[in-house]
Design a protein around this motif. Structure first.
Motif, short mmCIF file in Angstrom:
data_model
loop_
_atom_site.label_atom_id
_atom_site.label_comp_id
_atom_site.label_asym_id
_atom_site.label_seq_id
_atom_site.Cartn_x
_atom_site.Cartn_y
_atom_site.Cartn_z
N GLY A 142 9.72 -46.65 26.38
CA GLY A 142 9.42 -46.38 27.89
C GLY A 142 7.58 -45.74 28.15
O GLY A 142 6.58 -46.08 28.24
N GLU A 143 7.90 -44.16 27.01
CA GLU A 143 6.31 -43.96 27.03
C GLU A 143 5.16 -44.54 26.37
O GLU A 143 4.10 -44.65 26.95
CB GLU A 143 6.78 -41.84 26.42
N LEU A 144 5.71 -45.58 25.54
CA LEU A 144 4.44 -45.71 25.17
C LEU A 144 4.27 -47.04 25.74
O LEU A 144 2.92 -47.47 25.85
CB LEU A 144 4.89 -46.56 24.04
N GLN A 145 5.20 -47.90 26.07
CA GLN A 145 4.71 -48.80 27.21
C GLN A 145 3.94 -47.88 28.57
O GLN A 145 3.13 -48.73 28.81
CB GLN A 145 5.28 -49.70 27.91
N ARG A 146 4.08 -47.22 29.29
CA ARG A 146 3.22 -46.41 29.84
C ARG A 146 2.15 -46.20 29.73
O ARG A 146 0.97 -46.13 30.27
CB ARG A 146 4.03 -44.87 30.94
N ALA A 147 2.08 -45.84 28.22
CA ALA A 147 0.48 -46.01 28.10
C ALA A 147 -0.61 -46.13 27.14
O ALA A 147 -0.84 -46.80 27.33
CB ALA A 147 0.68 -44.58 26.28
N ALA A 148 0.40 -47.55 26.76
CA ALA A 148 0.22 -48.68 26.67
C ALA A 148 -1.11 -49.38 28.05
O ALA A 148 -1.64 -49.78 28.13
CB ALA A 148 0.82 -49.71 26.52
N LEU A 149 0.03 -49.24 28.92
CA LEU A 149 -0.47 -49.88 30.30
C LEU A 149 -1.00 -48.46 30.87
O LEU A 149 -2.43 -48.74 31.81
CB LEU A 149 0.66 -49.81 31.51
N ALA A 150 -1.34 -47.50 30.99
CA ALA A 150 -2.84 -46.51 31.47
C ALA A 150 -3.39 -47.20 30.47
O ALA A 150 -4.64 -46.78 30.92
CB ALA A 150 -2.19 -45.47 30.59
N ARG A 151 -3.74 -46.97 29.20
CA ARG A 151 -5.24 -47.36 28.48
C ARG A 151 -5.30 -48.91 29.06
O ARG A 151 -6.77 -49.40 29.37
CB ARG A 151 -4.36 -47.67 27.26
#
Ligand SMILES: Nc1ncnc2c1ncn2[C@@H]1O[C@H](COP(=O)(O)OP(=O)(O)O)[C@@H](O)[C@H]1O
Ligand SMILES: [Mg+2]
Length: 224
Positions: A142-151
Protein backbone atom coordinates in the motif's frame (compact mmCIF):
# COMPACT_ATOMS: atom_id res chain seq x y z
CA UNK A 1 -10.70 13.16 -28.42
CA UNK A 2 -7.63 13.09 -26.18
CA UNK A 3 -6.39 9.67 -27.25
CA UNK A 4 -7.56 7.00 -29.65
CA UNK A 5 -6.28 3.82 -31.20
CA UNK A 6 -7.01 2.70 -34.75
CA UNK A 7 -6.87 -1.01 -35.49
CA UNK A 8 -4.09 -1.37 -32.97
CA UNK A 9 -2.71 -4.90 -33.00
CA UNK A 10 -0.05 -6.71 -31.03
CA UNK A 11 1.26 -10.12 -31.99
CA UNK A 12 3.97 -11.29 -29.60
CA UNK A 13 6.81 -13.23 -31.13
CA UNK A 14 6.51 -16.95 -30.56
CA UNK A 15 2.74 -16.81 -30.22
CA UNK A 16 2.04 -18.45 -33.60
CA UNK A 17 0.61 -15.24 -35.04
CA UNK A 18 -2.25 -15.15 -32.51
CA UNK A 19 -2.83 -11.49 -31.60
CA UNK A 20 -2.79 -10.46 -27.93
CA UNK A 21 -4.60 -7.31 -29.06
CA UNK A 22 -6.64 -7.58 -32.23
CA UNK A 23 -7.38 -4.38 -34.23
CA UNK A 24 -8.45 -2.41 -31.15
CA UNK A 25 -10.29 0.87 -31.73
CA UNK A 26 -10.73 2.62 -28.39
CA UNK A 27 -10.94 6.28 -27.48
CA UNK A 28 -10.87 8.38 -24.36
CA UNK A 29 -11.71 12.04 -23.93
CA UNK A 30 -10.47 14.58 -21.41
CA UNK A 31 -11.98 14.16 -17.93
CA UNK A 32 -13.31 10.77 -18.97
CA UNK A 33 -12.67 7.35 -17.43
CA UNK A 34 -12.92 4.33 -19.67
CA UNK A 35 -12.60 0.76 -18.47
CA UNK A 36 -11.04 -2.35 -19.98
CA UNK A 37 -12.92 -5.22 -18.44
CA UNK A 38 -12.03 -8.82 -19.16
CA UNK A 39 -10.50 -11.96 -17.82
CA UNK A 40 -6.81 -12.55 -17.28
CA UNK A 41 -4.85 -12.96 -20.50
CA UNK A 42 -7.42 -11.14 -22.68
CA UNK A 43 -4.99 -8.37 -23.72
CA UNK A 44 -5.91 -5.49 -21.39
CA UNK A 45 -2.38 -4.80 -20.16
CA UNK A 46 -0.91 -5.16 -23.63
CA UNK A 47 -3.17 -2.40 -24.99
CA UNK A 48 -2.40 -0.24 -21.94
CA UNK A 49 1.34 -0.75 -22.42
CA UNK A 50 1.11 0.14 -26.11
CA UNK A 51 -0.78 3.36 -25.35
CA UNK A 52 1.81 4.20 -22.69
CA UNK A 53 4.55 3.70 -25.27
CA UNK A 54 6.13 0.81 -23.37
CA UNK A 55 5.36 -1.92 -25.90
CA UNK A 56 5.50 -1.42 -29.66
CA UNK A 57 2.40 -2.26 -31.70
CA UNK A 58 2.64 -4.77 -34.54
CA UNK A 59 0.28 -2.60 -36.62
CA UNK A 60 -2.27 0.15 -36.29
CA UNK A 61 -2.09 3.67 -34.96
CA UNK A 62 -2.22 5.63 -31.72
CA UNK A 63 -3.37 9.24 -31.81
CA UNK A 64 -2.78 11.63 -28.94
CA UNK A 65 -4.40 15.07 -29.24
CA UNK A 66 -5.07 14.27 -32.89
CA UNK A 67 -1.45 13.50 -33.77
CA UNK A 68 -0.06 10.11 -34.54
CA UNK A 69 2.49 8.99 -31.99
CA UNK A 70 4.88 6.09 -32.28
CA UNK A 71 7.75 4.67 -30.30
CA UNK A 72 9.66 6.21 -28.91
CA UNK A 73 7.55 9.04 -27.56
CA UNK A 74 8.86 12.58 -27.26
CA UNK A 75 9.53 13.66 -23.67
CA UNK A 76 6.40 15.82 -23.44
CA UNK A 77 4.17 12.91 -24.50
CA UNK A 78 5.97 10.57 -22.10
CA UNK A 79 5.24 13.02 -19.36
CA UNK A 80 1.58 13.35 -20.38
CA UNK A 81 0.84 9.61 -20.46
CA UNK A 82 1.61 7.76 -17.23
CA UNK A 83 0.89 4.23 -16.08
CA UNK A 84 0.22 2.83 -12.62
CA UNK A 85 0.89 -0.90 -12.42
CA UNK A 86 -0.84 -3.66 -10.52
CA UNK A 87 2.36 -4.64 -8.71
CA UNK A 88 3.68 -1.46 -7.09
CA UNK A 89 7.22 -2.85 -6.88
CA UNK A 90 7.27 -2.75 -10.72
CA UNK A 91 7.36 1.04 -10.48
CA UNK A 92 10.55 1.18 -8.40
CA UNK A 93 14.16 0.20 -8.73
CA UNK A 94 14.62 -2.36 -5.91
CA UNK A 95 18.17 -1.10 -5.23
CA UNK A 96 17.22 2.52 -4.62
CA UNK A 97 15.96 4.23 -1.52
CA UNK A 98 12.51 5.65 -2.16
CA UNK A 99 13.80 9.23 -2.06
CA UNK A 100 15.94 8.58 -5.15
CA UNK A 101 12.99 7.28 -7.15
CA UNK A 102 10.69 10.05 -5.97
CA UNK A 103 13.07 12.87 -6.90
CA UNK A 104 13.78 11.40 -10.33
CA UNK A 105 10.86 13.16 -12.12
CA UNK A 106 12.07 16.53 -10.82
CA UNK A 107 15.41 15.88 -12.52
CA UNK A 108 14.06 14.29 -15.70
CA UNK A 109 11.42 16.95 -16.32
CA UNK A 110 13.24 19.86 -14.75
CA UNK A 111 10.56 20.61 -12.16
CA UNK A 112 11.36 23.03 -9.34
CA UNK A 113 12.49 20.96 -6.37
CA UNK A 114 12.41 21.86 -2.72
CA UNK A 115 12.74 19.15 -0.07
CA UNK A 116 10.20 20.55 2.40
CA UNK A 117 7.66 21.12 -0.37
CA UNK A 118 8.11 17.55 -1.56
CA UNK A 119 7.51 16.29 2.00
CA UNK A 120 4.35 18.36 2.21
CA UNK A 121 3.18 16.98 -1.16
CA UNK A 122 3.93 13.37 -0.17
CA UNK A 123 2.02 13.70 3.10
CA UNK A 124 -1.12 13.96 0.97
CA UNK A 125 -0.42 10.36 -0.04
CA UNK A 126 0.38 9.13 3.46
CA UNK A 127 4.11 9.04 2.68
CA UNK A 128 6.39 10.60 5.28
CA UNK A 129 10.09 11.21 5.82
CA UNK A 130 10.43 7.90 7.68
CA UNK A 131 9.57 6.05 4.45
CA UNK A 132 11.97 7.92 2.19
CA UNK A 133 15.22 6.29 3.21
CA UNK A 134 13.96 2.72 2.80
CA UNK A 135 14.19 0.44 -0.19
CA UNK A 136 11.00 -0.87 -1.85
CA UNK A 137 11.30 -4.23 -0.06
CA UNK A 138 11.10 -2.39 3.28
CA UNK A 139 7.74 -0.81 2.47
CA UNK A 140 4.26 -2.33 2.34
CA UNK A 141 2.40 -2.79 -0.94
CA UNK A 142 0.00 0.00 0.00
CA UNK A 143 2.80 2.43 0.88
CA UNK A 144 4.59 1.64 -2.37
CA UNK A 145 1.47 2.09 -4.48
CA UNK A 146 0.72 5.44 -2.82
CA UNK A 147 4.32 6.48 -3.48
CA UNK A 148 4.00 5.33 -7.11
CA UNK A 149 0.84 7.39 -7.49
CA UNK A 150 2.52 10.43 -5.89
CA UNK A 151 5.37 10.14 -8.37
CA UNK A 152 2.98 9.91 -11.31
CA UNK A 153 0.78 12.86 -10.30
CA UNK A 154 3.84 15.01 -9.71
CA UNK A 155 4.28 15.39 -13.47
CA UNK A 156 0.61 16.34 -14.00
CA UNK A 157 -0.27 13.69 -16.62
CA UNK A 158 -3.19 14.19 -19.00
CA UNK A 159 -3.82 10.46 -19.41
CA UNK A 160 -3.23 7.79 -16.78
CA UNK A 161 -3.43 4.08 -17.44
CA UNK A 162 -4.46 2.36 -14.25
CA UNK A 163 -3.62 -1.31 -14.72
CA UNK A 164 -5.50 -3.08 -11.91
CA UNK A 165 -3.98 -0.49 -9.56
CA UNK A 166 -5.72 -1.67 -6.42
CA UNK A 167 -6.18 -5.39 -6.92
CA UNK A 168 -3.23 -6.28 -4.66
CA UNK A 169 -4.24 -3.83 -1.93
CA UNK A 170 -6.46 -3.86 1.14
CA UNK A 171 -9.81 -2.13 0.88
CA UNK A 172 -8.75 0.96 2.86
CA UNK A 173 -5.77 1.64 0.60
CA UNK A 174 -7.93 0.91 -2.43
CA UNK A 175 -10.42 3.59 -1.37
CA UNK A 176 -7.61 6.07 -0.59
CA UNK A 177 -6.06 5.61 -4.02
CA UNK A 178 -9.34 5.86 -5.92
CA UNK A 179 -10.28 9.00 -3.97
CA UNK A 180 -6.94 10.66 -4.74
CA UNK A 181 -7.41 9.78 -8.41
CA UNK A 182 -10.93 11.20 -8.55
CA UNK A 183 -9.81 14.43 -6.90
CA UNK A 184 -6.94 14.74 -9.37
CA UNK A 185 -9.32 14.18 -12.27
CA UNK A 186 -11.70 16.89 -11.01
CA UNK A 187 -8.93 19.46 -10.73
CA UNK A 188 -7.00 18.53 -13.88
CA UNK A 189 -9.53 17.06 -16.36
CA UNK A 190 -7.17 14.12 -16.83
CA UNK A 191 -8.42 11.03 -18.64
CA UNK A 192 -8.15 7.57 -17.12
CA UNK A 193 -8.01 4.11 -18.61
CA UNK A 194 -8.98 1.75 -15.83
CA UNK A 195 -8.03 -1.88 -16.32
CA UNK A 196 -9.87 -4.38 -14.17
CA UNK A 197 -11.37 -7.83 -13.96
CA UNK A 198 -13.69 -6.62 -11.18
CA UNK A 199 -17.04 -5.74 -12.74
CA UNK A 200 -18.47 -3.88 -9.71
CA UNK A 201 -15.39 -1.69 -9.42
CA UNK A 202 -15.32 -1.08 -13.18
CA UNK A 203 -18.96 -0.01 -13.24
CA UNK A 204 -18.62 2.34 -10.30
CA UNK A 205 -15.35 3.95 -11.46
CA UNK A 206 -15.79 4.19 -15.24
CA UNK A 207 -17.93 6.34 -17.53
CA UNK A 208 -17.68 3.81 -20.36
CA UNK A 209 -16.43 0.25 -20.49
CA UNK A 210 -14.94 -1.94 -23.19
CA UNK A 211 -15.31 -5.64 -22.65
CA UNK A 212 -12.19 -7.52 -23.67
CA UNK A 213 -12.15 -11.06 -24.98
CA UNK A 214 -9.18 -12.71 -26.66
CA UNK A 215 -7.71 -9.38 -27.71
CA UNK A 216 -10.99 -7.98 -29.04
CA UNK A 217 -12.19 -4.72 -27.44
CA UNK A 218 -15.95 -4.14 -27.66
CA UNK A 219 -17.89 -1.17 -26.24
CA UNK A 220 -20.15 -2.51 -23.54
CA UNK A 221 -23.48 -1.32 -22.24
CA UNK A 222 -22.84 -0.44 -18.59
CA UNK A 223 -26.18 -1.95 -17.55
CA UNK A 224 -25.31 -5.34 -19.08
N1 LIG B 1 5.83 -10.12 -23.13
C1 LIG B 1 5.02 -11.06 -23.63
N2 LIG B 1 5.47 -11.99 -24.50
C2 LIG B 1 4.65 -12.93 -25.02
N3 LIG B 1 3.34 -13.02 -24.73
C3 LIG B 1 2.83 -12.14 -23.87
C4 LIG B 1 3.62 -11.10 -23.27
N4 LIG B 1 2.84 -10.37 -22.45
C5 LIG B 1 1.60 -10.90 -22.54
N5 LIG B 1 1.59 -11.96 -23.38
C6 LIG B 1 0.42 -12.77 -23.76
O1 LIG B 1 -0.53 -11.90 -24.37
C7 LIG B 1 -1.85 -12.23 -23.95
C8 LIG B 1 -2.47 -11.00 -23.29
O2 LIG B 1 -1.78 -10.72 -22.08
P1 LIG B 1 -2.09 -9.44 -21.20
O3 LIG B 1 -2.14 -8.26 -22.09
O4 LIG B 1 -1.11 -9.43 -20.09
O5 LIG B 1 -3.56 -9.76 -20.67
P2 LIG B 1 -4.37 -9.20 -19.39
O6 LIG B 1 -3.71 -7.93 -18.95
O7 LIG B 1 -5.76 -9.02 -19.89
O8 LIG B 1 -4.28 -10.26 -18.34
C9 LIG B 1 -1.73 -13.42 -23.03
O9 LIG B 1 -1.93 -14.58 -23.80
C10 LIG B 1 -0.30 -13.35 -22.56
O10 LIG B 1 0.21 -14.63 -22.25
MG1 LIG C 1 -2.94 -7.45 -17.08
Amino acid sequence: MLCETRDLTKIYRGNHGVPAVDRACVSVDRAETIGFFGESGSGKSTLGMMIAGLTSPTSGQILFKGERISMRYPKEVRRSIQILFQHPETSFNPQLELIKSLTEPYRVYGLPYEYSEMLEYLSGFGIYEEHLYRRPSQLSGGELQRAALARILLVRPELIILDEPTSMLDVITQVQILNILKRYQRESDAAFIFVSHNSTLCRSFCDRIYSVQKGVFTPMDKEE
